[in-house]
Design an enzyme around this catalytic site. Structure first.
Site, mmCIF file in Angstrom:
data_model
loop_
_atom_site.group_PDB
_atom_site.id
_atom_site.type_symbol
_atom_site.label_atom_id
_atom_site.label_comp_id
_atom_site.label_asym_id
_atom_site.label_seq_id
_atom_site.Cartn_x
_atom_site.Cartn_y
_atom_site.Cartn_z
ATOM 1 N N CYS A 199 -16.229 2.851 0.939
ATOM 2 C CA CYS A 199 -15.068 1.985 1.213
ATOM 3 C C CYS A 199 -14.572 2.141 2.645
ATOM 4 C CB CYS A 199 -13.951 2.291 0.229
ATOM 5 S SG CYS A 199 -13.479 4.026 0.187
ATOM 6 N N GLN B 199 -10.371 -3.562 -2.907
ATOM 7 C CA GLN B 199 -11.590 -2.875 -2.452
ATOM 8 C C GLN B 199 -12.735 -3.110 -3.444
ATOM 9 O OE1 GLN B 199 -12.120 -0.667 0.410
ATOM 10 N NE2 GLN B 199 -14.191 -1.104 -0.265
ATOM 11 N N ASP C 117 -16.767 8.179 -1.377
ATOM 12 C CA ASP C 117 -15.465 8.011 -0.713
ATOM 13 C C ASP C 117 -15.081 9.395 -0.195
ATOM 14 O OD1 ASP C 117 -12.905 7.195 0.068
ATOM 15 O OD2 ASP C 117 -12.111 7.049 -1.977
ATOM 16 N N ARG D 243 0.870 -1.193 0.000
ATOM 17 C CA ARG D 243 0.000 0.000 0.000
ATOM 18 C C ARG D 243 0.895 1.228 0.000
ATOM 19 N NH1 ARG D 243 -5.106 2.207 3.374
ATOM 20 N NH2 ARG D 243 -6.031 0.659 2.009
HETATM 21 N N1 CP Z 1 -11.123 0.817 2.642
HETATM 22 C C1 CP Z 1 -9.835 0.755 3.032
HETATM 23 O O1 CP Z 1 -8.923 0.464 2.263
HETATM 24 O O2 CP Z 1 -9.653 1.008 4.343
HETATM 25 P P1 CP Z 1 -8.244 1.179 5.069
HETATM 26 O O3 CP Z 1 -7.620 2.456 4.523
HETATM 27 O O4 CP Z 1 -8.559 1.257 6.529
HETATM 28 O O5 CP Z 1 -7.383 -0.006 4.727
HETATM 29 N N1 NVA Z 2 -9.499 7.338 -1.727
HETATM 30 C C1 NVA Z 2 -9.139 6.991 -0.369
HETATM 31 C C2 NVA Z 2 -9.445 5.552 -0.123
HETATM 32 C C3 NVA Z 2 -9.134 5.067 1.268
HETATM 33 C C4 NVA Z 2 -9.446 3.614 1.451
HETATM 34 C C5 NVA Z 2 -7.668 7.294 -0.145
HETATM 35 O O1 NVA Z 2 -6.854 6.999 -1.015
HETATM 36 O O2 NVA Z 2 -7.338 7.863 0.912
#
Ligand code: CP
Ligand code: NVA
Length: 312
Positions: free
Chosen positions: A271, A138, A230, A108
């Site tokens: 999400c 997701q 989101d 991530r």
């Molecule tokens: N939806 C999602 O990816 O949540 P987190 O950022 O908590 O992993």
């Molecule tokens: N668009 C958001 C999604 C978080 C799960 C972000 O990237 O912060």
């Protein structure tokens, strides 16, 4: 089908066929049923996964860590405060080393390029747990949750309301075009998804029967099966907060926006994490049409299914 997925990475759904995604959806439902049966499996015994995080996470980290660990595997959480990645050591070299020690890698972070390099040089399956461009694990949980309410997703109507350029909107566009949904992004023109991705998805739509629409007009929500939103400001874009508030305030998902579907049975998806009072009102996300909590649970089942299909 799972034999053909063994060894595969998941960087974006653009790399997967509709049949492969449908297989993973069905498999996720099986994994969820197994989980509620209380039966214990140990399918990852002897396996290890490196969980690399440049950005924060609750759901994605916990889903990977618990799904892998409860099947007998050993997950190792590594934030950028812990390892050399990108600081003292190149991504290529990190990938080469991790590939010698782990059965799989989750990443991530910021750049899509990083997850691509990890996949290229590690020699093990790499899973994209969110980059600036995509959030594929997701999107699988999102379609699973939609199907739990309405059955097979082909032809169903999913409307994303909010920052149309973000990773979640982009991944939804890709999975919807692959599976033949009607996908609408309702967003101000300044936040429209990028033209290159829209053209790429437009070219795929004919094969699946998908219909992709980008509009600033909330009238497009009429008849929608699901309204999805989101956060207005994604991780890494905190300096845009004020601009996003100005552009997106008219698009808050509240009671009156939900009513624009004209249906009582439309569902609300998010999400998470949510900023209640910004992109969604508390009465909608905590109300009877919300499936956001099922969606969060489904992250775990879908992630376990992806790892089982690609690792065993
Ligand atoms: N939806 C999602 O990816 O949540 P987190 O950022 O908590 O992993
Ligand atoms: N668009 C958001 C999604 C978080 C799960 C972000 O990237 O912060």
């Amino acid at each position: 089908m799972s034999a053909t997925l063994k060894g595969r990475s998941l960087l974006t759904w653009l790399d997967y066929t509709a049949e492969e995604i449908s297989f993973l959806l069905d498999f996720s439902k099986q994994v969820k049923a197994e989980s509620s049966s209380g039966k214990v499996f140990q399918r990852f015994t002897g396996k290890t996964i490196a969980l690399l995080f440049e950005k924060r996470s609750t759901r994605t980290r916990c889903a990977f860590e618990t799904a892998f660990g409860e099947e007998g595997g050993h997950p190792v959480f590594l934030s950028t405060a812990d390892i050399q990645l990108g600081a003292k050591e190149s991504v290529e070299d990190t990938a080469r080393v991790l590939g010698r020690m782990f059965s799989a890698i989750q990443f991530r972070g910021f750049k899509q390029e990083t997850v691509e390099i990890l996949a290229k040089y590690s020699g093990v399956p790499v899973y994209n747990g969110l980059t600036d461009h995509f959030h594929p694990t997701q999107a699988l949980a999102d379609i699973m949750t939609l199907e739990e309410s309405f059955g097979p997703s082909k032809g169903k109507s999913l409307c994303f309301v909010g920052d149309g350029r973000n990773n979640v909107a982009r991944s939804l566009m890709v999975i919807c075009v692959k599976l033949g949904l009607r996908f609408t992004v309702v967003t101000p023109p300044e936040l429209s998804p990028d033209t290159a991705l829209c053209e790429q998805c437009g070219a795929l739509a004919a094969a699946s029967g998908a219909v992709i629409t980008v509009t600033a007009d909330t009238a497009a929500l009429a008849g929608a099966d699901a309204i999805y939103t989101d956060v207005w400001t994604s991780m890494g874009e905190e300096d845009r907060k004020e601009e996003r508030r100005r552009l997106l305030s008219p698009y808050q998902v509240n009671r009156s926006l939900m009513d624009k579907t004209g249906r009582k049975d439309s569902i609300f998806l998010h999400c998470l994490p949510a900023v209640k009072g910004e992109e969604v009102s508390a009465d909608v996300i905590d109300g009877p049409q919300s499936r956001a909590w099922d969606q969060a649970e489904n992250r775990k089942h879908t992630i376990k299914a992806i790892m089982l299909a690609t690792l065993l």
